[in-house]
Design a protein around this motif. Structure first.
Motif, mmCIF file in Angstrom:
data_model
loop_
_atom_site.group_PDB
_atom_site.id
_atom_site.type_symbol
_atom_site.label_atom_id
_atom_site.label_comp_id
_atom_site.label_asym_id
_atom_site.label_seq_id
_atom_site.Cartn_x
_atom_site.Cartn_y
_atom_site.Cartn_z
ATOM 1 N N GLU A 1 5.552 8.906 25.657
ATOM 2 C CA GLU A 1 5.208 9.552 24.681
ATOM 3 C C GLU A 1 4.808 8.805 23.474
ATOM 4 O OE1 GLU A 1 8.056 12.070 21.400
ATOM 5 O OE2 GLU A 1 7.979 12.981 23.342
ATOM 6 N N ARG A 2 3.868 8.925 22.388
ATOM 7 C CA ARG A 2 3.400 8.181 21.562
ATOM 8 C C ARG A 2 3.465 9.093 20.162
ATOM 9 N NH1 ARG A 2 -1.680 5.100 21.768
ATOM 10 N NH2 ARG A 2 -0.124 3.594 20.423
ATOM 11 N N HIS A 3 3.669 8.273 19.146
ATOM 12 C CA HIS A 3 3.683 8.791 17.841
ATOM 13 C C HIS A 3 2.752 7.988 16.831
ATOM 14 C CE1 HIS A 3 8.272 10.085 18.489
ATOM 15 N NE2 HIS A 3 7.293 10.656 19.341
ATOM 16 N N ILE A 4 2.268 8.431 15.874
ATOM 17 C CA ILE A 4 1.401 7.929 14.872
ATOM 18 C C ILE A 4 2.514 8.115 13.550
ATOM 19 C CG2 ILE A 4 -0.364 7.514 13.532
ATOM 20 C CD1 ILE A 4 -2.042 8.871 15.979
ATOM 21 N N ASN A 5 2.952 7.206 12.725
ATOM 22 C CA ASN A 5 3.650 7.277 11.710
ATOM 23 C C ASN A 5 2.874 6.866 10.312
ATOM 24 O OD1 ASN A 5 5.952 8.327 13.463
ATOM 25 N ND2 ASN A 5 6.901 6.516 13.453
ATOM 26 N N LEU A 6 2.906 7.648 9.558
ATOM 27 C CA LEU A 6 2.331 7.374 8.425
ATOM 28 C C LEU A 6 3.418 7.062 7.321
ATOM 29 C CD1 LEU A 6 -0.492 9.887 7.954
ATOM 30 C CD2 LEU A 6 -0.921 7.733 9.041
ATOM 31 N N ILE B 1 5.351 10.315 7.547
ATOM 32 C CA ILE B 1 4.743 11.627 8.251
ATOM 33 C C ILE B 1 4.691 11.341 9.687
ATOM 34 C CG2 ILE B 1 2.735 13.117 8.654
ATOM 35 C CD1 ILE B 1 2.304 12.696 5.524
ATOM 36 N N SER B 2 5.378 11.741 10.566
ATOM 37 C CA SER B 2 5.200 11.457 12.129
ATOM 38 C C SER B 2 4.210 12.551 12.658
ATOM 39 C CB SER B 2 6.604 11.674 12.323
ATOM 40 O OG SER B 2 7.515 10.542 11.953
ATOM 41 N N ILE B 3 3.487 12.235 13.475
ATOM 42 C CA ILE B 3 2.537 12.843 14.009
ATOM 43 C C ILE B 3 2.996 12.522 15.524
ATOM 44 C CG2 ILE B 3 0.089 13.282 14.576
ATOM 45 C CD1 ILE B 3 -0.453 12.082 11.963
ATOM 46 N N PHE B 4 3.004 13.425 16.386
ATOM 47 C CA PHE B 4 3.228 13.527 17.903
ATOM 48 C C PHE B 4 1.962 13.449 18.588
ATOM 49 C CE2 PHE B 4 7.249 13.720 16.626
ATOM 50 C CZ PHE B 4 8.525 13.858 17.721
ATOM 51 N N VAL C 1 0.313 5.324 -0.854
ATOM 52 C CA VAL C 1 0.980 6.719 -1.065
ATOM 53 C C VAL C 1 0.512 7.377 0.324
ATOM 54 C CG1 VAL C 1 0.849 6.418 -3.679
ATOM 55 C CG2 VAL C 1 -1.186 7.553 -2.207
ATOM 56 N N LEU C 2 1.162 8.560 0.532
ATOM 57 C CA LEU C 2 0.828 9.466 1.528
ATOM 58 C C LEU C 2 -0.520 10.198 1.331
ATOM 59 C CD1 LEU C 2 4.291 10.734 2.954
ATOM 60 C CD2 LEU C 2 2.864 9.102 3.888
ATOM 61 N N PRO C 3 -1.485 10.360 1.999
ATOM 62 C CA PRO C 3 -2.702 11.113 1.671
ATOM 63 C C PRO C 3 -2.451 12.534 1.537
ATOM 64 C CG PRO C 3 -2.504 10.612 4.172
ATOM 65 C CD PRO C 3 -1.368 9.889 3.857
ATOM 66 N N GLY C 4 -3.277 12.978 0.632
ATOM 67 C CA GLY C 4 -2.927 14.588 0.394
ATOM 68 C C GLY C 4 -3.920 15.220 1.148
ATOM 69 N N PRO C 5 -3.899 16.737 1.317
ATOM 70 C CA PRO C 5 -4.538 17.355 2.275
ATOM 71 C C PRO C 5 -5.866 17.626 2.022
ATOM 72 C CG PRO C 5 -3.379 18.645 0.895
ATOM 73 C CD PRO C 5 -3.049 17.394 0.630
ATOM 74 N N LEU C 6 -6.742 16.495 1.804
ATOM 75 C CA LEU C 6 -8.177 16.675 1.647
ATOM 76 C C LEU C 6 -8.860 15.733 2.757
ATOM 77 C CD1 LEU C 6 -8.022 16.017 -2.261
ATOM 78 C CD2 LEU C 6 -8.550 18.430 -0.927
ATOM 79 N N PRO C 7 -10.059 15.864 3.053
ATOM 80 C CA PRO C 7 -10.906 15.014 4.020
ATOM 81 C C PRO C 7 -11.044 13.932 3.100
ATOM 82 C CG PRO C 7 -11.902 17.172 3.923
ATOM 83 C CD PRO C 7 -10.751 17.415 2.850
ATOM 84 N N GLN C 8 -10.969 12.834 3.787
ATOM 85 C CA GLN C 8 -10.934 11.573 3.027
ATOM 86 C C GLN C 8 -11.229 10.054 4.052
ATOM 87 O OE1 GLN C 8 -6.965 10.076 1.355
ATOM 88 N NE2 GLN C 8 -6.464 12.323 1.725
#
Length: 301
Positions: A94-99, A107-110, A22-29
């Motif tokens: 250019e590099r992406h991190i895709n969750l 979730i795509s992070i540039f 599952v995609l992570p929630g908006p919490l430190p983990q």
């Protein structure tokens, strides 16, 4: 056979894909276990790899860095029927991190970005556009600069608006230039009204994808068609499915197939893509796609 040369402009990255239940929630983990894969990514590479494997003579232009990631992209794109043309971006590749989760959500992070206004010799694009039967302009900033050349040589422009919300002004130049528009309904709850408005503005084809809910197509001659997904394809990685869908449709279009068959081929191409962790199914070919069409849809053209 129909038209055979396609120019795809914009979009080659080197990506890290992280697979989670599952995609992570908006919490430190801390996440201790995940699937991890690195590969060439982005919308231009995805379309070009699929189109070339479908036997179309495909040229891709993109920005890459003078770095190891750029070299890895060049190596990955050395495949039959694919001609990779590039400019060196001083900002690097250019590099992406895709969750990715098990349902195919992303979730795509540039991690890095390419230059918005790279220095380009537009003259070198003239023969590429002039020799192509259609041009795919991806929504990468620099590709807007090629719109006047596409108009000069009267080349049909196809574009992929991805998760456009119907308002973002960045997309306006592509909306004005393209006769063939693909997009998703992720941010378009009233997507049919948007599609109808675009057809009313003179677009020849508008296709809206809905993930697991299939796709909808509308044409300038009044056709509206819906197509479901094929549930037999087991989800491994949804990354690149939209680009595979568009490539499968273009393949059918260039062969002169009816809208129904083009949508079926597009659905099959996307279905094959999600079964692997790459942008294009490794065994993809015209023979494979046509056989899959007969298996799932029958023999009609």
């Amino acid at each position: 056979m129909g038209l055979q040369k396609v120019l795809v402009v914009g979009g080659a990255t080197f990506d890290a894909l992280i697979h989670l239940p599952v995609l992570p929630g908006p919490l430190p983990q801390t996440i201790h276990s995940c699937g991890f894969h690195e590969t060439v990514g982005s919308t231009g590479a995805g379309k070009a790899l699929n189109l070339s494997r479908l036997g179309l003579e495909t040229t891709l232009h993109a920005l890459i860095g003078a770095d190891d990631y750029g070299e890895r992209i060049r190596a990955a794109l050395q495949v039959p029927n694919l001609h990779f043309r590039y400019d060196i971006d001083p900002q690097g590749t250019e590099r992406h991190i895709n969750l990715m989760d098990g349902a195919g959500r992303r979730i795509s992070i540039f991690a890095t970005r390419s230059s918005e206004e790279p220095r380009l010799d537009l003259a070198k694009f003239q023969p590429l556009i002039q020799e192509s039967d259609l041009v795919v302009l991806n929504i990468i900033g620099y590709t807007k600069r090629l719109i006047p050349l596409c108009r000069q040589y009267a080349k049909p422009v196809w574009t992929d608006l991805h998760d456009w919300d119907g308002r973002d002004p960045f997309h306006q130049a592509y909306l004005d230039a393209a006769a063939y528009i693909f997009m998703s309904s992720d941010n378009l709850p009233d997507y049919r009204a948007v599609m109808a408005e675009l057809i009313g503005r003179g677009k020849r084809l508008v296709v809206c994808t809905h993930g697991r809910e299939g796709a909808t197509a509308a044409t300038a001659v009044g056709e509206w068609l819906e197509i479901p997904i094929i549930p037999a394809y087991r989800m491994v990685d949804a990354n690149g499915a939209g680009d595979s869908f568009m490539a499968g449709f273009i393949y059918g279009h260039l062969r002169g197939y009816a809208l129904k068959k083009c949508l079926g081929l597009a659905t099959l191409c996307a279905g094959l893509c999600i079964t692997v962790s790459e942008l294009a199914y490794p065994g993809l070919s015209p023979a494979l796609l046509e056989a899959a069409y007969r298996e799932h849809y029958g023999a009609e053209s």
